[in-house]
Structures are given as C-alpha cells and as structure tokens.
Design a protein around this motif. Structure first.
Motif, PDB file in Angstrom:
ATOM      1  N   GLU A 109       0.818  -1.207   0.000  1.00 29.60           N
ATOM      2  CA  GLU A 109       0.000   0.000   0.000  1.00 29.60           C
ATOM      3  C   GLU A 109       0.858   1.265   0.000  1.00 29.60           C
ATOM      4  O   GLU A 109       1.875   1.354   0.686  1.00 29.60           O
ATOM      5  CB  GLU A 109      -0.912  -0.003   1.233  1.00 29.60           C
ATOM      6  CG  GLU A 109      -1.863   1.181   1.284  1.00 29.60           C
ATOM      7  CD  GLU A 109      -2.734   1.130   2.531  1.00 29.60           C
ATOM      8  OE1 GLU A 109      -2.689   2.075   3.333  1.00 29.60           O
ATOM      9  OE2 GLU A 109      -3.436   0.117   2.718  1.00 29.60           O
ATOM     10  N   ALA A 110       0.424   2.238  -0.788  1.00 26.47           N
ATOM     11  CA  ALA A 110       1.169   3.495  -0.881  1.00 26.47           C
ATOM     12  C   ALA A 110       1.172   4.236   0.460  1.00 26.47           C
ATOM     13  O   ALA A 110       0.194   4.222   1.198  1.00 26.47           O
ATOM     14  CB  ALA A 110       0.553   4.375  -1.954  1.00 26.47           C
ATOM     15  N   ILE A 111       2.300   4.872   0.755  1.00 28.24           N
ATOM     16  CA  ILE A 111       2.410   5.710   1.950  1.00 28.24           C
ATOM     17  C   ILE A 111       1.747   7.048   1.643  1.00 28.24           C
ATOM     18  O   ILE A 111       1.984   7.644   0.593  1.00 28.24           O
ATOM     19  CB  ILE A 111       3.890   5.905   2.337  1.00 28.24           C
ATOM     20  CG1 ILE A 111       4.499   4.544   2.723  1.00 28.24           C
ATOM     21  CG2 ILE A 111       4.039   6.895   3.479  1.00 28.24           C
ATOM     22  CD1 ILE A 111       5.998   4.572   2.901  1.00 28.24           C
ATOM     23  N   PHE A 112       0.896   7.541   2.563  1.00 23.88           N
ATOM     24  CA  PHE A 112       0.101   8.729   2.293  1.00 23.88           C
ATOM     25  C   PHE A 112       0.898  10.009   2.544  1.00 23.88           C
ATOM     26  O   PHE A 112       0.557  10.818   3.406  1.00 23.88           O
ATOM     27  CB  PHE A 112      -1.172   8.736   3.154  1.00 23.88           C
ATOM     28  CG  PHE A 112      -2.135   7.644   2.799  1.00 23.88           C
ATOM     29  CD1 PHE A 112      -2.858   6.983   3.774  1.00 23.88           C
ATOM     30  CD2 PHE A 112      -2.310   7.277   1.476  1.00 23.88           C
ATOM     31  CE1 PHE A 112      -3.755   5.982   3.437  1.00 23.88           C
ATOM     32  CE2 PHE A 112      -3.197   6.286   1.129  1.00 23.88           C
ATOM     33  CZ  PHE A 112      -3.921   5.628   2.109  1.00 23.88           C
ATOM     34  N   ALA A 113       1.952  10.198   1.818  1.00 23.68           N
ATOM     35  CA  ALA A 113       2.748  11.426   1.948  1.00 23.68           C
ATOM     36  C   ALA A 113       3.406  11.715   0.612  1.00 23.68           C
ATOM     37  O   ALA A 113       3.888  10.799  -0.063  1.00 23.68           O
ATOM     38  CB  ALA A 113       3.807  11.279   3.035  1.00 23.68           C
TER      39      ALA A 113
END
Length: 635
Positions: free
Chosen positions: A563-567
C-alpha cells in the motif's frame, strides 16, 4: 518420497522472475504511482482496479479480496498449483536447475500433475507440427492452402497434423516417459480395447494455449469423408483444460488487446488466423462453446474496463450466427467496454472474406459499425407485425427492457428515441418514459438483491480513506482509518516494512502494546520476530512474512508492504512524526490508566505504592511534554 526443493534455489527463483512480468501474462497493469502497478483482480470480480503489484518488493495485494503474496503465491493461486509445481514452472522459465534434498534431483518423479500434463501437451504439440510435413498430411496442407494459409502461417500458429493410425502419439509419449494414466488424464489418449489409443487421428490440429502461453488442449478439424466424428473435435474437460475458461489465440492477442483496448471475438480457429494475418491481431475465439461469463473475465482483465475499450463480435450472418450474437448480448452488461457486432454483408466469415476480398476487407469488417444492443433490438423488432397496434405494443414490451439495460443514461435516452422510430410509435416521449420506468425498476430490484458490505475483510473507499475490517484471526475491534490512532499506526507499520531505515532504530524499541489495533500489534510482533527493522537485510520482507503466525496476519503484512504511503515526501521528518504520534498516544493512554489508579488508591492507600504511582505519573508527564516540544528528538 519426493525430495524437498533447496531453499537457496527457491530464493533464486523468487529473485529471478519479476512479479510484474508474471502478473502481466494474466492481466493488464498500469501505473499506480509510487513505483506500484494496478489492474483488475483476477481472483474476484471488480469494476475498478484494486489489485496492486510492487515490482521493487516482489509482492502483490488486492485491497478488495485481500489476496496477496509473492510471485510464487500468485502463480499457485491463479493456476491452482502446489508450491513445488509453481517453483518448478518458474524455474523452467528462468533457466534455473533446481536441487532436491532427501533424495536428489529426479524430475520424472518430482513434478506435479499439472506440470506433467502441460509438458505432455507441449511434447504432443511439437509431434503434431512435425507430422504436418509428412506425406500422409498432404490433405491437411491442402486444406490450409485452400484457405489462404501457407507454411509460415501454420508455423506461426503451431498448426499440426495427427496421424491416422491408432496409437502413434500414444507410443511416442510413452517413449518420452509419460505413463498411460497421464495420457488418459491429459485427454491426449483415450481407452481402447487393448489399452490407450490416440484421441485425435487423421485431423488438422490447432494447439489451444492459456493466457500464460502453455498448451492445455487441442482443436482438431476433420479432413476425410470416412471420419465419422464431428467436424471439430476438442480436448475433453481435464485438470488443465476447461473450455469455458480458454480463448483460442489469447496468447498471441493479449498484448495488443491491452495496448489498443480492443478485442475481436470470432467463431473459429481459421477465423483467428485470417484476422491476425490481415493485421487484426486482437482476434480470439471460443473453443467449442458459446462466449460466456468466464471468457468475459479474461478479457476484462486485459481491457481494464476503461470507457474507451471495445469488444467486437463477428458472427456468421445465418440464423445460428444471429443466435450467437444475441447470447453474447445477454452478457453485455458485464463489460464496461462498449460492445459491437460485425457481420459481412454477404454473410461470409473472416476466413472466407479474406480469401474472396483480401486482408483489407477483413480489417474493414471489424471496424465497429453496429452496437450490439442495436443489433439485438432489430432482431427482436422484426419478429413482430408492426402494422398493428398489438404488434407494436408486444415488440415494445420485449425491447424496452433491453434499452433499459444500457449503462450510459444519455445513450439510453437516445436509443429509446431510436426504438420509437423502429416501432413506428409516434408518441416518442411515451417510449422514453417506459424505458426509464423499467430502468428504475431494474435498479431497485438489483438494490434489494445486492449483498451487504463485504464480509471478507475487504477494503473499500469511505470519504476518501480506507475503512478496513480487522482480520478475524487476530480479533479486536474493526480497523477504521477515520480513527487517527489506527491511521497513524498503519502509516508507521508501512514505513517499517517499506522504508525501515527511516524509522530505525527507534521503531525496534516500540512494544506491540503501543498499537491499539490487535492486527497491527500482530504485525509489529512479526517485525520483532524477524529480527527487527534496524539494518534490515535484503530478504527482510520475506522474513517478516514468514514470521506471521497465520495466513491472515501474513496477508496484512503483504498489504502494508504494498500500500502506498500517504505522503508526497517520505523522509525522516515524516517518519519521525508517525513515530512520535504513536508513542505519544501510548503515553497518554498510560497516563489515563495511572490517573485511574490514583483515584482508586485514594488518600488512604499504601504510601509506598502511592509514591510509586505518583512518580510514574510525573515521569510520563514530563516525557509526554518532551515529545510534544521536541518531536522525534525526544524518542
């Protein structure tokens, strides 16, 4: 007993075969950002891509059905193979020779059922190709030549010939080490009075390959008048061949289908050949069955169901072809793609059309002309006497539900107007209202029958964020990323798995009890059991996944690793903020517990115990203040 594959060889296979290359053989992948790729999940039906692949980590994960793992896990799942069968298959692709423990290397005994059956078909395909050059196969070569196919075309499509004798292939495969049981199970042979005999005899042979390119069956065309069998004889249902799940030519067409977002569905093997040779390289055909739901699943994964995708059906102009077109229309709404039908004016199929009018005529035939729903409407309308009010009303009753099924509301309105014209009903608004009424009824009926929220732990979008049910095996409350605590804990775990250097060494000092969600606490424990995030080795992710106590936790590890890191900027500052946030919440929770203890102890409590609790309260209060003031420097 079969030997165990050497662990180093298993690792070599994992490292040698890129996961994106393997997955791309089964579905179209597009850029998902952050170095990840996305596509429509092959393990469950979905209309928007939630299946992600991380080439750098060698992992995949579906945020819809929660399937995930590495390259080996993907192949095991999609092709229903055992672990050893999968490793052997991938090793063969990578050119890696496997070593076996507890008995050494013995491929004849080590390989699993599917590997053996696929290998038998590969050997048989080459046997048939070699036989096409024999004197006996002159009738087969003549058949191909009369339809415009030379030796180069036969070679490109792997066309071969099965000798007319009883057991030519059977004896050949026995000589290659295949048992009678394997030959019968594969469908290449059948039981005779004195043992196995060839299933296909004296016929022209087309190899049928799966999406991955493995030969899994054959289509055989009758050539002689004394052959009492059917015109076309296909491989029976076997462990590797399911006619409803294969498309002839998909191995050759899949890249172009994905590239141009267009697929052409024709009726036979020679039609596929004619189309490809005419430049229509997206042509495929069903194998002895009508086009159905399982075929749609294959195409949807390649087309990605984007709005510009097109599926064109070519059918003979006779009654049987028209029935086939109407059957295809019944499944039309399973596509997000627009569907069309192409029928040559004189009713010729692509093979005959190419012979009569050349390659250009075939290319022009499959240019979308008639939407499939329009063709279906005309077939319905012409069955009624439109000169009478009763005939027009009956035609409207049958046709209106078809128009109501059209996905695009604007198109639905336009076609309703067209239907009024077809029927000769002057009151066009009445037809439009009737179609809209049926469409609403269909939607309402579908809503009542639709399932509730996913019960399999799937992820869904809610206010722009994931709302995830906790894996059942770990217990605890539902994970809800609208909760700041859960969201931050998830981010920290993603950093620990994807960018361990940014959170080390502080992360390794965190206890599992600092994570409020039991599933996250389980993942934190996996990292610890794998040796921690500090100085993470090359196989760090594999070690964390192996440390998982069960498949549920292992799936969550895979999900967090993909999952992509939200930053927008993932650096030490961002990582520090997540570390501080998780630790500060843990400290605040402990402070509340201590304050509760002080209240319970009261003024008459044990002085020593009271002093200890007050001291801990003071220390933690100072620590919390330092975290708020100094951030990550206070860790």
């Amino acid at each position: 007993m079969a030997g165990r594959i050497n662990d180093d060889d298993v690792k070599a296979v994992r490292d040698a075969v890129p996961i994106d290359a393997v997955v791309s053989e089964y579905l179209q992948l597009r850029n998902a950002g952050g170095g990840n790729l996305k596509g429509l999940c092959p393990f469950h039906d979905e209309k928007s891509p939630s299946f992600q692949v991380s080439p750098s980590k060698g992992l995949f994960h579906c945020f819809g059905c929660q399937e995930g793992g590495d390259t080996i896990a993907f192949v095991m799942k999609i092709d229903h193979l055992s672990f050893s069968e999968t490793v052997e298959r991938l090793a063969a692709k990578a050119g890696i020779t496997l070593r076996y423990e507890e008995g050494g290397y013995n491929p004849g005994h080590q390989r699993g059922e599917r590997i053996r059956l696929v290998e038998a078909h590969k050997v048989a395909a080459q046997f048939y190709i070699d036989q096409l050059g024999s004197a006996e196969a002159e009738i087969g070569r003549k058949f191909l030549a009369e339809r415009g196919f030379d030796q180069a075309a036969a070679t490109h499509f792997g066309v071969g010939y099965s000798p007319a004798g009883w057991d030519h292939l059977t004896r050949f495969l026995r000589g290659k080490g295949f048992s009678d049981k394997e030959l019968i199970l594969s469908g290449l042979s059948q039981d005779g009075r004195r043992g196995p005999i060839d299933r296909f005899r004296g016929r022209l042979m087309w190899p049928i390959r799966d999406v991955g390119g493995d030969v899994v069956g054959f289509g055989a065309r009758k050539l002689r008048d004394d052959d009492n069998g059917p015109k076309y004889l296909n491989t029976p249902e076997t462990p590797i061949y399911k006619k409803s799940q294969v498309l002839y030519g998909i191995d050759l067409a899949k890249k172009d289908i994905a590239k141009v977002s267009r697929a052409v569905v024709v009726e036979g093997y020679t039609d596929v050949m004619a189309c490809h040779l005419a430049g229509v390289t997206t042509a495929i055909a069903t194998c002895g069955t009508s086009f159905g739901g399982d075929h749609i699943k294959i195409l949807r994964r390649l087309l990605m169901d984007n709005g510009s995708a097109r599926v064109i059906f070519t059918f003979d102009g006779d009654a049987a072809g028209q029935k086939a077109a109407l059957r295809a229309f019944e499944d039309d709404q399973k596509f997000a793609a627009e569907t069309y039908i192409a029928i040559a004016p004189d009713g010729m199929d692509p093979c005959d059309l190419r012979l009569a009018k050349g390659d250009q005529a075939v290319a022009e035939l499959v240019e979308p002309r008639t939407p499939l729903f329009e063709f279906a409407l005309r077939q319905i309308v012409k069955r009624y006497d439109l000169e009478t009010p009763a005939g027009r009303a009956a035609a409207l009753d049958e046709a209106a539900p078809i128009v109501a099924r059209i996905k695009n509301v604007a198109s639905q309105h336009e076609v309703a107007v067209q239907l009024a014209g077809m029927l000769g009903i002057l009151d066009t608004p009445f037809v439009v209202r009737r179609v809209a009424q049926i469409a609403r009824w269909q939607r309402d009926r579908g809503g009542r029958g639709a399932p509730a929220a996913p019960q399999h732990g799937g992820a869904r979008r809610a206010s722009g964020e994931y709302e995830i049910q906790a894996p059942a095996a770990t217990g605890g409350p539902a994970l809800n990323l609208r909760s700041p605590a859960h969201r931050t804990e998830r981010e920290l775990l993603k950093l620990a798995l994807q960018r361990p250097e940014l959170v080390s060494p502080a992360f390794d000092a965190y206890g599992a009890d600092e994570f409020t969600a039991p599933p996250y606490a389980a993942v934190r424990q996996c990292v610890q059991d794998a040796g921690g995030a500090t100085g993470a080795p090359a196989d760090y992710l594999s070690a964390v996944r192996e440390a998982a106590p069960n498949d549920t936790v292992r799936a969550l590890v895979t999900e967090l690793a993909v999952e992509a890191i939200f930053a927008k900027v993932v650096d030490e500052v961002y990582a520090g903020a997540q570390l501080v946030s998780v630790r500060l919440r843990a400290v605040d929770r402990r402070l509340r517990d201590i304050q509760g203890s002080l209240a319970r102890l009261g003024a008459n409590g044990d002085p020593a115990q009271l002093a200890a609790v007050q001291n801990e309260l003071w220390v933690l209060t100072q620590y919390a203040q330092s975290l708020r003031t100094n951030g990550a420097a206070a860790l």
